[in-house]
Design a protein around this motif. Structure first.
Motif, mmCIF file in Angstrom:
data_model
loop_
_atom_site.group_PDB
_atom_site.id
_atom_site.type_symbol
_atom_site.label_atom_id
_atom_site.label_comp_id
_atom_site.label_asym_id
_atom_site.label_seq_id
_atom_site.Cartn_x
_atom_site.Cartn_y
_atom_site.Cartn_z
ATOM 1 N N THR A 53 77.748 13.894 -5.889
ATOM 2 C CA THR A 53 76.132 14.790 -7.154
ATOM 3 C C THR A 53 76.555 14.824 -8.407
ATOM 4 O OG1 THR A 53 74.904 13.929 -5.130
ATOM 5 C CG2 THR A 53 74.072 15.300 -6.911
ATOM 6 N N SER A 54 77.387 16.173 -8.232
ATOM 7 C CA SER A 54 77.062 16.948 -8.879
ATOM 8 C C SER A 54 78.448 16.295 -10.607
ATOM 9 C CB SER A 54 78.176 18.272 -8.525
ATOM 10 O OG SER A 54 79.385 17.985 -7.984
ATOM 11 N N LYS A 55 79.560 15.974 -9.498
ATOM 12 C CA LYS A 55 80.449 14.798 -10.778
ATOM 13 C C LYS A 55 80.172 14.454 -11.421
ATOM 14 C CE LYS A 55 84.036 17.404 -9.927
ATOM 15 N NZ LYS A 55 84.858 17.807 -10.953
ATOM 16 N N LEU A 56 79.050 12.738 -10.848
ATOM 17 C CA LEU A 56 78.534 11.977 -11.068
ATOM 18 C C LEU A 56 76.844 12.092 -11.792
ATOM 19 C CD1 LEU A 56 78.979 8.874 -9.275
ATOM 20 C CD2 LEU A 56 80.455 9.438 -11.735
ATOM 21 N N ASP A 57 76.225 13.015 -11.690
ATOM 22 C CA ASP A 57 74.932 13.451 -12.193
ATOM 23 C C ASP A 57 73.778 12.894 -11.433
ATOM 24 O OD1 ASP A 57 73.412 15.770 -13.466
ATOM 25 O OD2 ASP A 57 73.141 14.436 -15.755
ATOM 26 N N LEU A 58 73.818 12.550 -10.279
ATOM 27 C CA LEU A 58 73.073 11.498 -9.884
ATOM 28 C C LEU A 58 71.703 11.918 -9.967
ATOM 29 C CD1 LEU A 58 75.851 10.348 -6.787
ATOM 30 C CD2 LEU A 58 75.594 9.645 -9.106
ATOM 31 N N THR A 137 77.929 4.723 -18.103
ATOM 32 C CA THR A 137 78.762 6.157 -17.944
ATOM 33 C C THR A 137 78.678 6.523 -16.473
ATOM 34 O OG1 THR A 137 77.168 7.330 -20.038
ATOM 35 C CG2 THR A 137 78.189 8.248 -19.055
ATOM 36 N N GLN A 138 77.839 6.797 -15.854
ATOM 37 C CA GLN A 138 78.924 6.868 -14.372
ATOM 38 C C GLN A 138 79.710 5.855 -13.849
ATOM 39 O OE1 GLN A 138 74.848 6.473 -12.931
ATOM 40 N NE2 GLN A 138 74.105 9.702 -13.110
ATOM 41 N N GLN A 139 79.370 4.853 -14.137
ATOM 42 C CA GLN A 139 80.179 3.859 -13.616
ATOM 43 C C GLN A 139 82.269 4.296 -14.199
ATOM 44 O OE1 GLN A 139 78.582 -0.098 -14.505
ATOM 45 N NE2 GLN A 139 77.190 0.250 -12.748
#
Length: 156
Positions: A53-58, A137-139
């Motif tokens: 969650t923190s790395k991808l800013d979900l 960006t997350q992908q």
């Protein structure tokens, strides 16, 4: 060199090796054998979800899909391990007798394969739903992390 010095050095070396071996065998820290307890599994799951969650800013919807994925993976793992209190005991039982128990080995293989065939589509669908919910960006971040052999968010 005097004989008593040689004997003392050999004795000291032997004792050091024996104590080192016992210490290595006696540690049961991070690499503890056997399946994780429910509490440990919940702790690890929480850390993994928090890290992703923190790395991808979900956002909330993405985090919900990640939780669904974690539920499916955890259910598949539990089904794969089965009802056995000690999964390794099943493997040890194959070689317990003088002859390898081929019939039991094939039975275990069939059982595990059946579990994977039944539960894998659900896991794949949950993974696809989660991945498809990510923005480009997350992908790209996921692909980048996997390309650098860090796994799904390994340390570093």
């Amino acid at each position: 060199m005097k004989p008593w010095i040689k004997r003392s050095l050999l004795a000291f070396t032997g004792i050091s090796i024996a104590l080192g071996g016992l210490a290595a065998c006696g540690t049961r820290g991070h690499h503890e054998r056997g399946p994780m307890s429910a509490e440990k599994m919940a702790e690890v799951r929480g850390k993994v979800i928090e890290r992703i969650t923190s790395k991808l800013d979900l956002d909330a919807a993405q985090q919900q899909k990640l939780n669904v994925l974690a539920d499916k993976v955890q259910a598949q793992r539990a089904a794969f391990i089965g009802q056995s209190a000690d999964p390794r005991a099943e493997l040890r039982s194959l070689v317990a007798a003088e002859k390898f128990d081929r019939a039991r080995a094939l039975g275990l293989l069939d059982e595990k394969t059946r579990v994977l065939q039944v539960s894998s589509p659900e896991v794949i669908n949950a993974l696809a739903d989660f991945y498809d919910s990510l923005n480009p960006t997350q992908q790209a971040e996921v692909r980048d992390r996997m390309a650098h052999r860090k796994g799904w968010f390994g340390r570093g």
